[in-house]
Design a protein around this motif. Sequence first.
Motif, PDB file in Angstrom:
ATOM      1  N   ASP A 200       1.128   2.499  11.332  1.00 18.91           N
ATOM      2  CA  ASP A 200       1.629   1.163  11.637  1.00 18.91           C
ATOM      3  C   ASP A 200       2.472   1.197  12.922  1.00 18.91           C
ATOM      4  O   ASP A 200       3.366   2.044  13.059  1.00 18.91           O
ATOM      5  CB  ASP A 200       2.481   0.665  10.464  1.00 18.91           C
ATOM      6  CG  ASP A 200       2.790  -0.826  10.565  1.00 18.91           C
ATOM      7  OD1 ASP A 200       2.272  -1.493  11.483  1.00 18.91           O
ATOM      8  OD2 ASP A 200       3.547  -1.328   9.714  1.00 18.91           O
ATOM      9  N   PRO A 230      -1.387  -1.888   9.958  1.00 18.12           N
ATOM     10  CA  PRO A 230      -0.369  -2.027   8.911  1.00 18.12           C
ATOM     11  C   PRO A 230      -0.808  -1.344   7.624  1.00 18.12           C
ATOM     12  O   PRO A 230      -2.015  -1.198   7.357  1.00 18.12           O
ATOM     13  CB  PRO A 230      -0.271  -3.550   8.722  1.00 18.12           C
ATOM     14  CG  PRO A 230      -0.836  -4.137   9.972  1.00 18.12           C
ATOM     15  CD  PRO A 230      -1.891  -3.179  10.429  1.00 18.12           C
ATOM     16  N   VAL A 231       0.151  -0.938   6.833  1.00 20.21           N
ATOM     17  CA  VAL A 231      -0.155  -0.205   5.604  1.00 20.21           C
ATOM     18  C   VAL A 231      -1.049  -1.025   4.692  1.00 20.21           C
ATOM     19  O   VAL A 231      -2.009  -0.504   4.097  1.00 20.21           O
ATOM     20  CB  VAL A 231       1.150   0.187   4.883  1.00 20.21           C
ATOM     21  CG1 VAL A 231       0.834   0.879   3.560  1.00 20.21           C
ATOM     22  CG2 VAL A 231       1.993   1.106   5.754  1.00 20.21           C
ATOM     23  N   ARG A 232      -0.757  -2.312   4.574  1.00 22.87           N
ATOM     24  CA  ARG A 232      -1.561  -3.152   3.681  1.00 22.87           C
ATOM     25  C   ARG A 232      -3.019  -3.178   4.128  1.00 22.87           C
ATOM     26  O   ARG A 232      -3.934  -3.098   3.304  1.00 22.87           O
ATOM     27  CB  ARG A 232      -0.995  -4.574   3.647  1.00 22.87           C
ATOM     28  CG  ARG A 232      -1.755  -5.516   2.718  1.00 22.87           C
ATOM     29  CD  ARG A 232      -1.120  -6.885   2.688  1.00 22.87           C
ATOM     30  NE  ARG A 232       0.251  -6.826   2.172  1.00 22.87           N
ATOM     31  CZ  ARG A 232       1.043  -7.886   2.051  1.00 22.87           C
ATOM     32  NH1 ARG A 232       0.607  -9.091   2.436  1.00 22.87           N
ATOM     33  NH2 ARG A 232       2.258  -7.761   1.559  1.00 22.87           N
ATOM     34  N   ALA A 233      -3.246  -3.278   5.430  1.00 23.40           N
ATOM     35  CA  ALA A 233      -4.610  -3.294   5.944  1.00 23.40           C
ATOM     36  C   ALA A 233      -5.295  -1.947   5.733  1.00 23.40           C
ATOM     37  O   ALA A 233      -6.495  -1.878   5.421  1.00 23.40           O
ATOM     38  CB  ALA A 233      -4.610  -3.665   7.425  1.00 23.40           C
ATOM     39  N   LEU A 235      -4.694   0.247   3.305  1.00 21.25           N
ATOM     40  CA  LEU A 235      -5.031   0.370   1.891  1.00 21.25           C
ATOM     41  C   LEU A 235      -6.237  -0.497   1.540  1.00 21.25           C
ATOM     42  O   LEU A 235      -7.089  -0.096   0.733  1.00 21.25           O
ATOM     43  CB  LEU A 235      -3.828  -0.020   1.034  1.00 21.25           C
ATOM     44  CG  LEU A 235      -2.613   0.918   1.118  1.00 21.25           C
ATOM     45  CD1 LEU A 235      -1.478   0.394   0.253  1.00 21.25           C
ATOM     46  CD2 LEU A 235      -2.991   2.333   0.702  1.00 21.25           C
ATOM     47  N   GLU A 236      -6.329  -1.675   2.137  1.00 20.10           N
ATOM     48  CA  GLU A 236      -7.482  -2.540   1.887  1.00 20.10           C
ATOM     49  C   GLU A 236      -8.762  -1.884   2.390  1.00 20.10           C
ATOM     50  O   GLU A 236      -9.816  -1.948   1.744  1.00 20.10           O
ATOM     51  CB  GLU A 236      -7.277  -3.891   2.568  1.00 20.10           C
ATOM     52  CG  GLU A 236      -8.424  -4.873   2.375  1.00 20.10           C
ATOM     53  CD  GLU A 236      -8.695  -5.209   0.923  1.00 20.10           C
ATOM     54  OE1 GLU A 236      -9.844  -5.580   0.612  1.00 20.10           O
ATOM     55  OE2 GLU A 236      -7.760  -5.098   0.089  1.00 20.10           O
ATOM     56  N   ASN A 239      -9.709   0.784  -0.096  1.00 22.57           N
ATOM     57  CA  ASN A 239     -10.270   0.199  -1.313  1.00 22.57           C
ATOM     58  C   ASN A 239     -11.697  -0.290  -1.104  1.00 22.57           C
ATOM     59  O   ASN A 239     -12.543  -0.196  -2.001  1.00 22.57           O
ATOM     60  CB  ASN A 239      -9.390  -0.968  -1.779  1.00 22.57           C
ATOM     61  CG  ASN A 239      -8.018  -0.514  -2.233  1.00 22.57           C
ATOM     62  OD1 ASN A 239      -7.810   0.659  -2.549  1.00 22.57           O
ATOM     63  ND2 ASN A 239      -7.064  -1.433  -2.253  1.00 22.57           N
ATOM     64  N   THR A 259       6.260   6.900   4.013  1.00 23.35           N
ATOM     65  CA  THR A 259       5.856   5.984   2.944  1.00 23.35           C
ATOM     66  C   THR A 259       4.417   5.517   3.124  1.00 23.35           C
ATOM     67  O   THR A 259       3.766   5.128   2.153  1.00 23.35           O
ATOM     68  CB  THR A 259       6.793   4.764   2.887  1.00 23.35           C
ATOM     69  OG1 THR A 259       6.734   4.047   4.130  1.00 23.35           O
ATOM     70  CG2 THR A 259       8.226   5.190   2.622  1.00 23.35           C
ATOM     71  N   GLN A 260       3.914   5.550   4.364  1.00 22.42           N
ATOM     72  CA  GLN A 260       2.510   5.206   4.590  1.00 22.42           C
ATOM     73  C   GLN A 260       1.597   6.218   3.908  1.00 22.42           C
ATOM     74  O   GLN A 260       0.568   5.865   3.328  1.00 22.42           O
ATOM     75  CB  GLN A 260       2.215   5.169   6.085  1.00 22.42           C
ATOM     76  CG  GLN A 260       3.059   4.159   6.857  1.00 22.42           C
ATOM     77  CD  GLN A 260       2.895   4.316   8.359  1.00 22.42           C
ATOM     78  OE1 GLN A 260       2.030   3.706   8.961  1.00 22.42           O
ATOM     79  NE2 GLN A 260       3.733   5.144   8.955  1.00 22.42           N
ATOM     80  N   ALA A 263       1.757   5.785   0.122  1.00 29.96           N
ATOM     81  CA  ALA A 263       0.934   4.656  -0.310  1.00 29.96           C
ATOM     82  C   ALA A 263      -0.524   5.059  -0.465  1.00 29.96           C
ATOM     83  O   ALA A 263      -1.209   4.619  -1.403  1.00 29.96           O
ATOM     84  CB  ALA A 263       1.070   3.510   0.690  1.00 29.96           C
ATOM     85  N   GLY A 267      -2.373   5.015  -4.218  1.00 26.92           N
ATOM     86  CA  GLY A 267      -3.215   3.836  -4.320  1.00 26.92           C
ATOM     87  C   GLY A 267      -4.287   3.992  -5.384  1.00 26.92           C
ATOM     88  O   GLY A 267      -4.572   5.097  -5.859  1.00 26.92           O
TER      89      GLY A 267
END
Length: 316
Positions: A200, A230-233, A235-236, A239, A259-260, A263, A267
């Motif tokens: 990120d 970004p971390v959310r992206a 992880l998506e 997935n 923390t990235q 995650a 996950g």
Amino acid sequence: MADEALSAGTVARQLGVAVTTLRTWHQRYGLGPSEHVPGHHRRYTPADLARLETMRWLTANGVAPAEAARWAVQAPDTAFPGPGPGPRTERRGARDGGGATIPVGRSGPAARGLARAAMRLDSNAINEVIDRAIRTDGVVTTWDMLLRPVLAGIGERHAATAALIEVEHLVSRCVSEAFAAVVRAHAPHGPPRILLSCADEEQHSLPLEALGAALAETGIAHRLLGARVPVRALLEAVNRTGPAAVVLWSQTRSTADPTQLTALLTGPHRPLLVFAAGPGWQADGLPTGVVRPVDLAEALSLTAAVRDSLDQQAAG
């Protein structure tokens, strides 16, 4: 000289590194303070600070610490401006477009030719040198022996003069295009098993593009998300694609947030392996289970091992 000498704490603040980092550079590479006053701690002189600034910049831009230390020790005092009054003398010339030359250390004629083409802003010549090197030596050797020294040399000159931004942009674009051409030319079959991503806010993606090209060259399919993910992206993406391994690149400590990595490890679709690649990551701060390759060759070897393991499982 004593009035100009600096304490370790002051030098650490100026460089943006920890005092323990200075101590490590001193113990391992001899980049320590040289000013000694009886009865007091040794202090850093302007020349010491110039060498440390070289070391900091090179390690922040992907050069291994031992290699960066050799550059820092061997480089003349002109490599970076010191904290004293006035700029240092620089070598300048009118050849090949004029301006400050790009130092490439002890690299061979190909690197010197690439540096001259870069100073001329000659994109055709730059492309020819890079393409020839990749065809002859492959991606890993081209990155380590040709591209990294020239990019590091451009960075040195920029730090000393605040110039060569246009040179860096042009060379970076040519390098990126060359790596993309390698990926297109090989186009490995099968689903991508390796996901490559910058951390990120991390904007330095060329080393990750080099790994992607090296993977393609060896027949390993991958996905490259690029800079500032970004971390959310991230992880998506994991997935949705289910990669066997994720390589997360961090160039500087400011983007190396562990923390990235945590995650990714916690996950719902945890990869088999998570790699913390790049000089930003600190080995003692990584979560358990994360692998930290030391260079491009090791990262390639580890990801190839993942591919081979999966192939064996499929065959069995």
